[in-house]
Design a protein around this motif. Structure first.
Motif, PDB file in Angstrom:
ATOM      1  N   PRO A 311      12.828   0.614   3.370  1.00  0.00           N
ATOM      2  CA  PRO A 311      11.614  -0.185   3.136  1.00  0.00           C
ATOM      3  C   PRO A 311      10.361   0.617   3.486  1.00  0.00           C
ATOM      4  O   PRO A 311      10.342   1.361   4.465  1.00  0.00           O
ATOM      5  N   GLN A 312       9.303   0.458   2.659  1.00  0.00           N
ATOM      6  CA  GLN A 312       8.050   1.171   2.878  1.00  0.00           C
ATOM      7  C   GLN A 312       6.876   0.195   2.780  1.00  0.00           C
ATOM      8  O   GLN A 312       6.947  -0.815   2.087  1.00  0.00           O
ATOM      9  N   ASP A 313       5.797   0.546   3.451  1.00  0.00           N
ATOM     10  CA  ASP A 313       4.579  -0.255   3.375  1.00  0.00           C
ATOM     11  C   ASP A 313       3.794   0.094   2.120  1.00  0.00           C
ATOM     12  O   ASP A 313       3.644   1.264   1.761  1.00  0.00           O
ATOM     13  N   THR A 314       3.301  -0.936   1.448  1.00  0.00           N
ATOM     14  CA  THR A 314       2.447  -0.750   0.286  1.00  0.00           C
ATOM     15  C   THR A 314       1.475  -1.921   0.233  1.00  0.00           C
ATOM     16  O   THR A 314       1.254  -2.590   1.257  1.00  0.00           O
ATOM     17  N   VAL A 315       0.902  -2.165  -0.938  1.00  0.00           N
ATOM     18  CA  VAL A 315      -0.003  -3.308  -1.105  1.00  0.00           C
ATOM     19  C   VAL A 315       0.407  -4.109  -2.325  1.00  0.00           C
ATOM     20  O   VAL A 315       1.010  -3.574  -3.259  1.00  0.00           O
ATOM     21  N   ASP A 316       0.104  -5.374  -2.301  1.00  0.00           N
ATOM     22  CA  ASP A 316       0.276  -6.244  -3.459  1.00  0.00           C
ATOM     23  C   ASP A 316      -1.095  -6.353  -4.111  1.00  0.00           C
ATOM     24  O   ASP A 316      -1.998  -7.020  -3.596  1.00  0.00           O
ATOM     25  N   GLU A 321      -3.190  -8.065  -0.698  1.00  0.00           N
ATOM     26  CA  GLU A 321      -2.719  -8.054   0.683  1.00  0.00           C
ATOM     27  C   GLU A 321      -1.640  -6.986   0.872  1.00  0.00           C
ATOM     28  O   GLU A 321      -1.101  -6.448  -0.103  1.00  0.00           O
ATOM     29  N   ASP A 322      -1.359  -6.697   2.138  1.00  0.00           N
ATOM     30  CA  ASP A 322      -0.300  -5.737   2.440  1.00  0.00           C
ATOM     31  C   ASP A 322       1.050  -6.294   2.004  1.00  0.00           C
ATOM     32  O   ASP A 322       1.256  -7.520   1.953  1.00  0.00           O
ATOM     33  N   ALA A 323       1.969  -5.384   1.713  1.00  0.00           N
ATOM     34  CA  ALA A 323       3.298  -5.808   1.266  1.00  0.00           C
ATOM     35  C   ALA A 323       4.324  -4.763   1.681  1.00  0.00           C
ATOM     36  O   ALA A 323       3.985  -3.669   2.131  1.00  0.00           O
ATOM     37  N   SER A 324       5.588  -5.138   1.546  1.00  0.00           N
ATOM     38  CA  SER A 324       6.694  -4.227   1.805  1.00  0.00           C
ATOM     39  C   SER A 324       7.422  -3.973   0.492  1.00  0.00           C
ATOM     40  O   SER A 324       7.501  -4.855  -0.371  1.00  0.00           O
ATOM     41  N   LEU A 325       7.940  -2.760   0.339  1.00  0.00           N
ATOM     42  CA  LEU A 325       8.582  -2.379  -0.923  1.00  0.00           C
ATOM     43  C   LEU A 325       9.887  -1.665  -0.648  1.00  0.00           C
ATOM     44  O   LEU A 325       9.953  -0.775   0.197  1.00  0.00           O
ATOM     45  N   VAL A 326      10.934  -2.049  -1.382  1.00  0.00           N
ATOM     46  CA  VAL A 326      12.198  -1.318  -1.390  1.00  0.00           C
ATOM     47  C   VAL A 326      12.394  -0.804  -2.808  1.00  0.00           C
ATOM     48  O   VAL A 326      12.448  -1.583  -3.762  1.00  0.00           O
ATOM     49  N   ILE A 327      12.468   0.516  -2.955  1.00  0.00           N
ATOM     50  CA  ILE A 327      12.578   1.127  -4.271  1.00  0.00           C
ATOM     51  C   ILE A 327      14.033   1.118  -4.722  1.00  0.00           C
ATOM     52  O   ILE A 327      14.932   1.550  -3.997  1.00  0.00           O
ATOM     53  N   HIS A 328      14.241   0.631  -5.930  1.00  0.00           N
ATOM     54  CA  HIS A 328      15.577   0.630  -6.520  1.00  0.00           C
ATOM     55  C   HIS A 328      15.676   1.767  -7.534  1.00  0.00           C
ATOM     56  O   HIS A 328      14.701   2.436  -7.851  1.00  0.00           O
ATOM     57  N   GLY A 329      16.854   2.005  -8.039  1.00  0.00           N
ATOM     58  CA  GLY A 329      17.038   3.073  -9.006  1.00  0.00           C
ATOM     59  C   GLY A 329      17.814   4.234  -8.431  1.00  0.00           C
ATOM     60  O   GLY A 329      18.348   4.175  -7.322  1.00  0.00           O
ATOM     61  N   ARG A 330      17.844   5.335  -9.196  1.00  0.00           N
ATOM     62  CA  ARG A 330      18.666   6.494  -8.840  1.00  0.00           C
ATOM     63  C   ARG A 330      17.744   7.694  -8.654  1.00  0.00           C
ATOM     64  O   ARG A 330      17.029   8.086  -9.583  1.00  0.00           O
ATOM     65  N   HIS A 331      17.774   8.272  -7.471  1.00  0.00           N
ATOM     66  CA  HIS A 331      16.805   9.315  -7.145  1.00  0.00           C
ATOM     67  C   HIS A 331      17.473  10.438  -6.345  1.00  0.00           C
ATOM     68  O   HIS A 331      18.439  10.229  -5.619  1.00  0.00           O
TER      69      HIS A 331
END
Length: 356
Positions: A311-316, A321-331
């Motif tokens: 999980p990483q901090d980002t913005v909506d 407002e501030d938000a949390s993001l979990v990146i999906h996919g293949r990396h």
């Protein structure tokens, strides 16, 4: 600007999840017969899904040549080719215009292009666009070989693990050619083992690591390049920064020169076999923007893969407002191994452009 070079011009086009990506190569000498098997082998070094340290995305990276070759030889017209995209998971990128990924171009692209930006797979900012660069670079490498110039790179560093390179003033063609046949291109095999372990630890931690690629060019004559703003370093740095994830470019000893005295950093000249040579190569083969005849040595720092599973901090942006993001996919847990042929390709294209 998606075009590299002046006399030899390469224009890259497409997006990661578009139907195809490709390039147009203008300025190739007529009558050149590229070895397509060698070209395919070179491109395979960059392709995903080939080993444990890259993304599992499967891409054939098979080029479809549309123009410029007649009976296997260049005819003077631009060579154009496309690579059909496949194995796309575009749904993995839905919503990222609202919550941009940290250290990606999502936010800046949205500011510049607005809602028109293709965010799928990173769009035109994706490392996928380096596949056409490798196609063009494979041609350049073969043309340089005909001129007696050899270009090859090794993984100099992954995280805090370092390879043991040869003397920068005395690296041999045999040593460089051997790198091209190693799946994990390092001079010291034990360093490669430790590097792969570092990559695996990062993957298990849902994280990523970066590193440094060191590229050599042997056989360049002295006198190539211009002073001030059109020097060898200027041209190569500008081109290499076009590779996604590159964070720094230096030559020879690079930033380590800042901690040295002049007596240690200077490269003494000497006569050998009736010609001028050097005893060391801290300058990386370039003096005043012009090649000295010593091996060209360029170091490229590559950042850790920005897409991580933690999980990483980002913005909506919609909610403000501030938000949390979990990146999906293949990396890739580490971009560096697949970036090695890309650095070789861009170096070859830039060097050949200066020689033509």
């Amino acid at each position: 600007m998606n075009t590299l070079g002046t006399k030899l011009r390469v224009t890259v086009f497409g997006q990661s999840h578009a139907p195809a990506i490709g390039c147009i190569i203008d300025g190739l000498p007529a009558g050149f017969a590229p070895d397509m098997e060698r070209t395919a082998a070179f491109m395979a070094r960059r392709a995903p899904g080939r080993n444990a340290w890259s993304t599992p995305r499967q891409e054939s990276d098979e080029p479809e040549i549309l123009s410029g070759l007649v009976e296997g030889r260049t005819c003077g017209a631009p060579v154009s080719m496309v690579i059909r995209n496949g194995d796309q998971h575009s749904r993995d990128y839905s919503g990222l215009k609202r919550t941009p990924r940290p250290s990606h171009a999502d936010y800046t692209a949205l500011i510049k292009y607005g809602e028109n930006y293709d965010i799928r797979g990173g769009g035109q900012f994706s490392g996928r666009l380096t596949a056409p660069l490798c196609f063009a670079g494979a041609f350049a490498l073969q043309l340089l070989e005909q001129r007696g110039v050899t270009i090859a790179a090794h993984i100099a560093q992954i995280e805090n693990v370092y390879d043991v390179p040869p003397d920068m003033a005395d690296v041999s063609e045999t040593e460089l050619t051997a790198l091209l046949h190693r799946p994990f291109p390092v001079f010291y095999s034990e360093a490669g083992v430790k590097m792969r372990q570092a990559i695996e630890r990062a993957r298990m931690d849902c994280d990523s690591v970066g590193g440094v690629i060191r590229c050599f060019a042997l056989g360049l004559p002295a006198g190539v390049g211009e002073p001030m703003f059109d020097g060898v370093e200027n041209r190569l740095a500008a081109a290499l920064f076009g590779i996604p994830a590159v964070r720094g470019v230096s030559f020879g000893t690079g930033f380590d020169a800042a901690a040295m005295r002049g007596s240690a950093h200077n490269d003494p000249f000497r006569m050998e076999g009736g010609r001028v040579t050097i005893r060391a190569n801290h300058a990386g083969g370039v003096l005043g923007g012009i090649t000295s005849g010593a091996p060209l040595v360029v170091n490229v720092a590559v950042k850790p893969t920005a897409s991580i599973s933690s999980p990483q901090d980002t913005v909506d942006l919609a909610a403000g407002e501030d938000a949390s993001l979990v990146i999906h996919g293949r990396h890739d847990p580490c971009i560096v191994p697949r970036a090695v042929p890309v650095v070789e390709a861009v170096t070859a294209l830039t060097v050949l452009d200066m020689l033509l």
